[in-house]
Scaffold this active site. Structure first.
Site, short mmCIF file in Angstrom:
data_model
loop_
_atom_site.label_atom_id
_atom_site.label_comp_id
_atom_site.label_asym_id
_atom_site.label_seq_id
_atom_site.Cartn_x
_atom_site.Cartn_y
_atom_site.Cartn_z
CG ASP A 180 108.08 42.53 93.21
OD1 ASP A 180 107.92 42.67 91.97
OD2 ASP A 180 108.58 41.51 93.71
CB CYS A 237 105.95 39.67 92.16
SG CYS A 237 105.28 38.00 92.25
CB THR A 239 107.19 33.82 90.01
OG1 THR A 239 106.87 34.18 91.38
CG2 THR A 239 108.67 33.55 89.90
CG HIS A 270 84.28 27.44 86.93
ND1 HIS A 270 84.63 26.17 86.52
CD2 HIS A 270 83.31 27.84 86.07
CE1 HIS A 270 83.90 25.83 85.46
NE2 HIS A 270 83.11 26.84 85.17
CG HIS A 305 80.74 27.60 89.41
ND1 HIS A 305 81.61 26.55 89.36
CD2 HIS A 305 80.04 27.57 88.26
CE1 HIS A 305 81.48 25.92 88.21
NE2 HIS A 305 80.52 26.52 87.52
C1 RB5 Z 1 111.86 39.27 93.60
O1 RB5 Z 1 113.18 38.96 93.24
C2 RB5 Z 1 110.96 38.05 93.45
O2 RB5 Z 1 111.23 37.14 94.44
C3 RB5 Z 1 109.50 38.47 93.49
O3 RB5 Z 1 109.28 39.41 92.50
C4 RB5 Z 1 108.46 37.41 93.22
O4 RB5 Z 1 108.76 36.63 92.11
C5 RB5 Z 1 108.02 36.60 94.36
O5 RB5 Z 1 107.19 35.70 94.26
#
Ligand code: RB5
Length: 321
Positions: A180, A237, A239, A270, A305
């Site tokens: 993203d 993204c 996180t 696994h 597995h």
């Molecule tokens: C975008 O601000 C953020 O929410 C997205 O990149 C991501 O971390 C979602 O899990």
């Protein structure tokens, strides 16, 4: 007599240096007769090696003063028994143009099973040229040890097929990549690096830092794997969490958010994970490359597995009914 062709861009720095170094190394070894030649993918014919290349060669008693650059020709390729390029992109370009010789074309780093690129020192300082010379000396001395094994395989058409399997495999693996807006710049950097490693990339976007919704891109990457266009995927993204949650909604996808190499290895070995998700706001590019390498170079261990992974697939079906 075996002919080894060394290829760089202009045939004025890297490949001429590689040529004199390899000639010297081969003269010292008592293996069979070799001829070493060099050429450039985009060379101006008849140019001298650069002054700095001549100077750093002379420091090691190699004479590059007589070198004259030559443009790579089909004849040279046809006559070569092994072609070594300086970068993975050069190898890829050559393999595409000369598919009949593809088994004999390697990036020097890959030939010795190293992920090293021999970068162009052109325009750099003497220290940069020395670094290139020393890197070439190291890689080529390792290549010399591997030559008998490489040439011992019988027949031009099969030679090389079983050599350096990991490198060949890596060439063929298609990776779907997506992010993203939060992961966009991270994705672009990773894409460039993956390209250097000779992976084939299917970039599913996004294409800028403009705000978008991560499930859209997780869906694209997940579908390209579920539909068999790519073998593995990487999603980025902020996180790595939203991408993992979204990708795992697609049947057949096992997405794992890994922030360390051990988890990445285990996710493949696994869990037979087929998507890796990363958090661009959590880890840096250096660690991400280690994690990605672990993920892309580990095979599923199967056996018990497999039974467990089958149960995951079973859950998918149960929930659908
Ligand atoms: C975008 O601000 C953020 O929410 C997205 O990149 C991501 O971390 C979602 O899990």
């Amino acid at each position: 007599m075996k002919t080894i062709l060394l290829v760089c861009t202009g045939n004025t720095c890297r490949s001429p240096l590689a040529q004199v170094i390899l000639q010297d190394l081969l003269a010292q070894s008592e293996e069979e007769d070799y001829q070493v030649v060099s050429a450039g993918l985009s060379a101006f014919p008849g140019q001298q090696a650069t002054e700095k290349a001549i100077e750093v060669a002379a420091e090691k008693d190699f004479d590059l003063k007589q070198h004259q650059s030559q443009q790579l020709s089909s004849k040279m390729v046809a006559e070569a028994d092994l072609i070594l390029t300086m970068t993975a992109s050069q190898a890829r370009r050559l393999r595409l143009s000369y598919q009949e010789k593809a088994q004999l074309i390697y990036a020097l780093g890959h030939f010795v099973q190293e992920k090293q690129t021999v970068r162009d020192p052109f325009g750099g300082s003497l220290a940069t040229y020395r670094k290139t010379r020393d890197q070439l000396e190291e890689l080529l001395s390792r290549a010399v040890v591997k030559l008998p094994q490489f040439f011992s395989q019988e027949g031009n058409s099969t030679r090389g097929q079983n050599y350096n399997n990991r490198s060949n495999r890596r060439d063929k693996v298609k990776i779907a990549l997506g992010s993203d807006h939060a992961g966009y710049l991270f994705k672009e950097e990773l894409k460039e690096w993956l390209d250097e490693q000779d992976y084939e990339i299917i970039d599913q976007g996004t294409d800028s830092e403009d705000s978008v919704d991560y499930p859209d891109f997780a869906g694209k990457v997940a579908c390209s794997i579920a539909e068999g266009q790519a073998e593995l995927g990487i999603l980025i993204c902020g996180t790595g969490i939203g991408m993992a949650i979204s990708a795992n909604k697609v049947a057949g996808i096992r997405a794992a958010r890994c922030q360390d190499s051990y988890s990445a290895r285990m996710a493949r070995a696994h869990n037979n994970a087929n998507v890796l998700t990363l958090g661009a706001r959590v880890i840096g590019q250096g660690l991400a490359r280690e994690v990605v390498t672990a993920f892309l170079t580990t095979e599923f261990a199967g056996d018990r597995h497999q039974r467990r992974v089958d149960k995951i697939t079973g859950l998918e079906k149960e929930l659908k009914e």
